[in-house]
Motif scaffolding. Structure first.
Motif, PDB file in Angstrom:
ATOM      1  N   SER A 185      41.604  53.550  39.960  1.00  0.00           N
ATOM      2  CA  SER A 185      40.699  54.000  38.938  1.00  0.00           C
ATOM      3  C   SER A 185      40.466  55.636  39.338  1.00  0.00           C
ATOM      4  N   SER A 186      39.809  56.329  38.175  1.00  0.00           N
ATOM      5  CA  SER A 186      39.678  57.590  38.397  1.00  0.00           C
ATOM      6  C   SER A 186      38.405  57.922  39.340  1.00  0.00           C
ATOM      7  N   GLY A 187      38.505  58.929  40.172  1.00  0.00           N
ATOM      8  CA  GLY A 187      37.426  59.257  40.996  1.00  0.00           C
ATOM      9  C   GLY A 187      36.878  60.620  40.591  1.00  0.00           C
ATOM     10  N   ALA A 188      37.310  61.439  40.063  1.00  0.00           N
ATOM     11  CA  ALA A 188      36.703  62.824  39.804  1.00  0.00           C
ATOM     12  C   ALA A 188      37.879  63.808  39.063  1.00  0.00           C
ATOM     13  N   TRP A 189      37.410  64.825  38.575  1.00  0.00           N
ATOM     14  CA  TRP A 189      38.295  65.831  38.127  1.00  0.00           C
ATOM     15  C   TRP A 189      37.755  67.185  37.920  1.00  0.00           C
ATOM     16  N   ASP A 190      38.409  68.150  37.785  1.00  0.00           N
ATOM     17  CA  ASP A 190      38.044  69.568  37.713  1.00  0.00           C
ATOM     18  C   ASP A 190      38.970  70.146  36.444  1.00  0.00           C
ATOM     19  N   HIS A 191      39.051  71.552  36.402  1.00  0.00           N
ATOM     20  CA  HIS A 191      39.575  72.059  35.518  1.00  0.00           C
ATOM     21  C   HIS A 191      41.250  72.084  35.440  1.00  0.00           C
ATOM     22  N   LYS A 192      41.742  71.367  36.635  1.00  0.00           N
ATOM     23  CA  LYS A 192      43.258  71.094  36.643  1.00  0.00           C
ATOM     24  C   LYS A 192      43.522  69.610  37.192  1.00  0.00           C
ATOM     25  N   TRP A 193      42.885  69.336  38.183  1.00  0.00           N
ATOM     26  CA  TRP A 193      43.097  68.158  39.063  1.00  0.00           C
ATOM     27  C   TRP A 193      42.442  67.014  38.555  1.00  0.00           C
ATOM     28  N   LEU A 194      43.106  65.829  38.833  1.00  0.00           N
ATOM     29  CA  LEU A 194      42.711  64.651  38.462  1.00  0.00           C
ATOM     30  C   LEU A 194      42.640  63.781  39.867  1.00  0.00           C
ATOM     31  N   TYR A 195      41.762  63.160  40.494  1.00  0.00           N
ATOM     32  CA  TYR A 195      41.540  62.425  41.746  1.00  0.00           C
ATOM     33  C   TYR A 195      41.746  61.049  41.362  1.00  0.00           C
ATOM     34  N   VAL A 196      42.731  60.481  41.801  1.00  0.00           N
ATOM     35  CA  VAL A 196      42.678  58.988  41.572  1.00  0.00           C
ATOM     36  C   VAL A 196      42.517  57.926  42.741  1.00  0.00           C
ATOM     37  N   VAL A 197      41.800  57.128  42.666  1.00  0.00           N
ATOM     38  CA  VAL A 197      41.217  56.371  43.680  1.00  0.00           C
ATOM     39  C   VAL A 197      42.073  54.964  43.819  1.00  0.00           C
ATOM     40  N   SER A 198      42.647  54.514  44.851  1.00  0.00           N
ATOM     41  CA  SER A 198      43.318  53.208  44.728  1.00  0.00           C
ATOM     42  C   SER A 198      43.013  52.592  45.985  1.00  0.00           C
ATOM     43  N   LYS A 199      42.471  51.414  45.772  1.00  0.00           N
ATOM     44  CA  LYS A 199      42.048  50.526  46.961  1.00  0.00           C
ATOM     45  C   LYS A 199      42.923  49.353  47.055  1.00  0.00           C
ATOM     46  N   PHE A 200      43.491  49.082  48.183  1.00  0.00           N
ATOM     47  CA  PHE A 200      44.201  47.797  48.380  1.00  0.00           C
ATOM     48  C   PHE A 200      43.374  46.703  48.937  1.00  0.00           C
ATOM     49  N   VAL A 201      43.253  45.719  48.449  1.00  0.00           N
ATOM     50  CA  VAL A 201      42.404  44.757  48.658  1.00  0.00           C
ATOM     51  C   VAL A 201      43.106  43.296  48.836  1.00  0.00           C
ATOM     52  N   THR A 202      42.585  42.353  49.376  1.00  0.00           N
ATOM     53  CA  THR A 202      43.123  41.099  49.420  1.00  0.00           C
ATOM     54  C   THR A 202      41.958  39.862  48.989  1.00  0.00           C
ATOM     55  N   LYS A 203      42.386  39.050  47.948  1.00  0.00           N
ATOM     56  CA  LYS A 203      41.184  38.027  47.382  1.00  0.00           C
ATOM     57  C   LYS A 203      41.029  37.042  48.499  1.00  0.00           C
ATOM     58  N   PRO A 204      39.759  36.468  48.605  1.00  0.00           N
ATOM     59  CA  PRO A 204      39.619  35.377  49.580  1.00  0.00           C
ATOM     60  C   PRO A 204      39.993  34.317  48.818  1.00  0.00           C
ATOM     61  N   SER A 205      40.467  33.244  49.753  1.00  0.00           N
ATOM     62  CA  SER A 205      40.740  31.893  49.218  1.00  0.00           C
ATOM     63  C   SER A 205      39.576  30.961  48.720  1.00  0.00           C
ATOM     64  N   LYS A 206      39.909  30.247  47.933  1.00  0.00           N
ATOM     65  CA  LYS A 206      38.693  29.435  46.882  1.00  0.00           C
ATOM     66  C   LYS A 206      37.722  28.911  48.193  1.00  0.00           C
ATOM     67  N   LYS A 207      38.218  28.555  49.487  1.00  0.00           N
ATOM     68  CA  LYS A 207      37.427  27.767  50.367  1.00  0.00           C
ATOM     69  C   LYS A 207      36.470  29.004  50.944  1.00  0.00           C
ATOM     70  N   HIS A 208      37.119  30.061  51.106  1.00  0.00           N
ATOM     71  CA  HIS A 208      36.185  31.222  51.731  1.00  0.00           C
ATOM     72  C   HIS A 208      35.494  31.894  50.671  1.00  0.00           C
ATOM     73  N   LYS A 209      35.766  31.759  49.535  1.00  0.00           N
ATOM     74  CA  LYS A 209      35.220  32.607  48.569  1.00  0.00           C
ATOM     75  C   LYS A 209      33.567  32.798  48.743  1.00  0.00           C
ATOM     76  N   LYS A 210      32.907  31.520  48.694  1.00  0.00           N
ATOM     77  CA  LYS A 210      31.523  31.258  48.906  1.00  0.00           C
ATOM     78  C   LYS A 210      30.971  32.039  49.889  1.00  0.00           C
ATOM     79  N   SER A 211      31.632  31.951  51.282  1.00  0.00           N
ATOM     80  CA  SER A 211      30.997  32.685  52.121  1.00  0.00           C
ATOM     81  C   SER A 211      31.239  34.316  52.151  1.00  0.00           C
ATOM     82  N   HIS A 212      32.328  34.630  51.360  1.00  0.00           N
ATOM     83  CA  HIS A 212      32.472  36.061  51.132  1.00  0.00           C
ATOM     84  C   HIS A 212      31.194  36.510  50.089  1.00  0.00           C
TER      85      HIS A 212
END
Length: 408
Positions: A185-212
């Motif tokens: 996703s986009s994090g911020a920008w100025d007159h020249k630069w765009l700062y792109v934010v990337s998150k590496f995530v893992t999804k919980p299994s169905k049996k652990h989804k509730k606890s998460h």
């Protein structure tokens, strides 16, 4: 003449008989072994090639350019479907197709592109985790997919996006063979630069989804519209960062007087709580790594302001609220933001524009537009501009830190 004792002669005869008896068996076994060896080698070689399939020659190129292939194929299919229409009908159909793949009315900060992958054996290190180099390799594909989804009109005009820097914050490892997701996703920008934010995530299994989900409810602090949210504050700042005075991000941060333990302790505890909460995404996914990439927009060698690129692709303030406080109007493709008509007048053939006119605007024609008439600034104003400024204060510290490292 050498005399051999009778006992030795009998022993020698016994060994000769044993070798004679075992000879055919040994010859057959060794022959079978050597005949089998090439087959085993072939299978081993095939297995090695199979587990390293993602590292084959041109495999990286295919993954990176796959979004381009998909868009080009879709565009070609659209052309074939409309080949029997009139020229005006073909132009209108093409413009409608480009509108369908553009994020019209989307909030640039809430628009997230997801890239799914797996920590394959060839992407993992000797510890059984996703290797450091694989993060960069995966980000190449994730950023390219994001760019194609967010800026189709910019690429249509011949634009490209060079990468200037990438910063990583490793929180926890991604196990080998685990399936993970990169959320860009986009994090911020100025007159020249765009700062792109990337998150590496893992999804919980169905049996652990509730606890998460229960953990998220217990640990995630309440949303505050006056802050940058979980995008930066919880993930990029650590308790150690909180002992610095960040009121002037453009200058070198100064240490706060630690003789006042009560306020500093309270601030540090809040930072620890925010850091723990940031390891779990709102949907229950576990955050492993967060990355900030610094990119810019180019037409040839000419740099294009990020706000202009975002606006010509349809991004804007997500909604309009009337002065009387009535129900806000949410912008979308069916209900485009006010600036979209002006953008179409530049780049859309049915509206009197063209791709060449868009190129001219991006290459520097925007400078000739009076500031009061710059519709792209209006599109990126309001709540979007407020969040941009706050996000920029955070990412500036990354550039200051790396810039200072040059003097080491």
């Amino acid at each position: 003449m050498v005399l051999v004792p009778s006992s030795s002669r009998s022993t020698t005869m016994s060994l000769e008989k044993l070798v004679g008896a075992l000879g055919p068996l040994l010859t057959s076994s060794l022959g079978s072994f050597f005949r089998l060896l090439p087959t085993v080698t072939k299978y081993l070689l095939f297995l090695v090639l199979l587990i390293n399939v993602r590292s084959w020659p041109l495999a990286w190129h295919f993954r990176v350019f796959r979004p381009v292939f998909r868009v080009r194929i879709q565009h070609k299919l659209m052309k074939w479907r409309t080949m029997f229409k009139s020229p005006a009908g073909q132009i209108a159909a093409e413009e409608e197709w480009f509108d369908s793949i553009s994020p019209i009315g989307a909030d640039p900060f809430n628009y997230t592109v997801k890239y799914n992958s797996r920590a394959s054996i060839d992407d993992s290190d000797f510890n059984g985790h996703l290797s450091n180099s694989s993060y960069a390799k995966t980000l190449d594909s994730a950023r390219f997919k994001t760019a194609m989804a967010m800026f189709p009109m910019f690429f249509r005009a011949g634009g490209w996006m060079p990468l200037a820097a990438t910063h990583y914050h490793f929180i926890r490892e991604v196990p080998m063979l685990a399936q993970y997701e990169v959320r860009v996703s986009s994090g911020a920008w100025d007159h020249k630069w765009l700062y792109v934010v990337s998150k590496f995530v893992t999804k919980p299994s169905k049996k652990h989804k509730k606890s998460h989900q229960e953990v998220v409810q217990q640990t995630t602090p309440p949303a505050d519209s006056s802050s940058t949210g979980d995008l930066f504050h919880a993930s990029l700042r650590t308790p150690a960062d909180e002992i610095y005075d960040s009121s002037t991000p453009s200058e070198t941060p100064a240490l706060v007087d630690t003789s006042a333990p009560a306020p500093d302790t309270a601030k540090a505890l809040k930072a620890v709580a925010a850091s723990l909460a940031s390891e779990i995404e709102p949907d229950g996914a576990t955050l492993h790594t967060i990355s900030v990439s610094q990119c810019c927009y180019k037409i040839g060698r000419i740099t294009v302001p990020p706000a202009l690129v975002l606006a010509v692709n349809g991004f804007s303030v997500p909604q309009f609220t009337a002065a009387d406080g009535s129900t806000p109007v949410v912008y979308s493709r069916a209900n485009p933001p006010p600036h979209w008509a002006k953008a179409k007048a530049v780049m859309s053939r049915p509206h009197g524009g063209s791709t060449k006119a868009l190129q001219a605007l991006l290459k520097g024609g925007w400078r000739d537009v009076p500031e009061a008439e710059r519709w792209w600034d209006v599109a990126m104003g309001g709540a979007v501009e407020e969040r941009r400024r706050k996000g920029l204060d955070v990412v500036k510290s990354l550039g200051l830190g790396m810039g200072g490292a040059r003097a080491l």
